[in-house]
Design a protein around this motif. Sequence first.
Motif, PDB file in Angstrom:
ATOM      1  N   ASP A  43       0.827  -1.201   0.000  1.00  0.00           N
ATOM      2  CA  ASP A  43       0.000   0.000   0.000  1.00  0.00           C
ATOM      3  C   ASP A  43       0.866   1.257   0.000  1.00  0.00           C
ATOM      4  O   ASP A  43       0.578   2.226  -0.710  1.00  0.00           O
ATOM      5  CB  ASP A  43      -0.940   0.015   1.201  1.00  0.00           C
ATOM      6  N   SER A  47       1.025   3.789  -3.210  1.00  0.00           N
ATOM      7  CA  SER A  47       0.635   5.199  -3.084  1.00  0.00           C
ATOM      8  C   SER A  47       1.681   6.108  -3.729  1.00  0.00           C
ATOM      9  O   SER A  47       1.339   7.152  -4.279  1.00  0.00           O
ATOM     10  CB  SER A  47       0.407   5.579  -1.617  1.00  0.00           C
ATOM     11  N   LEU A 154      -8.911   9.648  -2.910  1.00  0.00           N
ATOM     12  CA  LEU A 154      -8.746   8.317  -3.498  1.00  0.00           C
ATOM     13  C   LEU A 154     -10.092   7.693  -3.841  1.00  0.00           C
ATOM     14  O   LEU A 154     -10.261   7.091  -4.904  1.00  0.00           O
ATOM     15  CB  LEU A 154      -7.974   7.398  -2.546  1.00  0.00           C
ATOM     16  N   ALA A 162      -7.793   4.287   1.333  1.00  0.00           N
ATOM     17  CA  ALA A 162      -6.471   4.172   1.948  1.00  0.00           C
ATOM     18  C   ALA A 162      -6.362   2.786   2.584  1.00  0.00           C
ATOM     19  O   ALA A 162      -7.323   2.284   3.168  1.00  0.00           O
ATOM     20  CB  ALA A 162      -6.288   5.259   3.004  1.00  0.00           C
TER      21      ALA A 162
END
Length: 173
Positions: A43, A47, A154, A162
């Motif tokens: 993650d 990102s 997002l 997230a």
Amino acid sequence: LLDLLLGQGILVRDRDGRIREGEGALISISRESPSWQRRTFLDHEASHALFFQDPGYRAVAQARWDAQVAGVREFWLLHFRWRSYDTSDPYLCVNELQAYLVQQSASAAASYLEKTVFPQLTRAYPDRAAFLDSIKPAVLSAATADASALDAYLLSRWGIRAGTFGRLRTASQ
């Protein structure tokens, strides 16, 4: 690797043979970490890929960095120095801020900082313990607000949350 990147359109070869950026990104993580940690790393790294590809996401992250009050900003710079980042590079600081905030759910960002980062920094910088203790409420509040703002972007732009980059599936899966 070059053939893979060209084949996926991440890099593009011009008619004159020069290579330029395309769309997408390649990320990697260590296989030596436990599976739960690899998901967090995935993650975090994903990102960064999005940060590089999406000017709107960069703008949200930049705005969150710019809005940091002095003590909160000092916390993040201390954290980044502890991790050996070049804190003289503002672009890098913005990029790392967003990555640490969205590597888990927005609701878990403050908990991550409180349970993991604050103890690490206090051990690494015992002379800064009083400062860290005094700034903790402001940092945790800002982290929640900042992670929520990034998460909202997002969700609205990409339909993802997230902390879920590593669990995306295509329609055929």
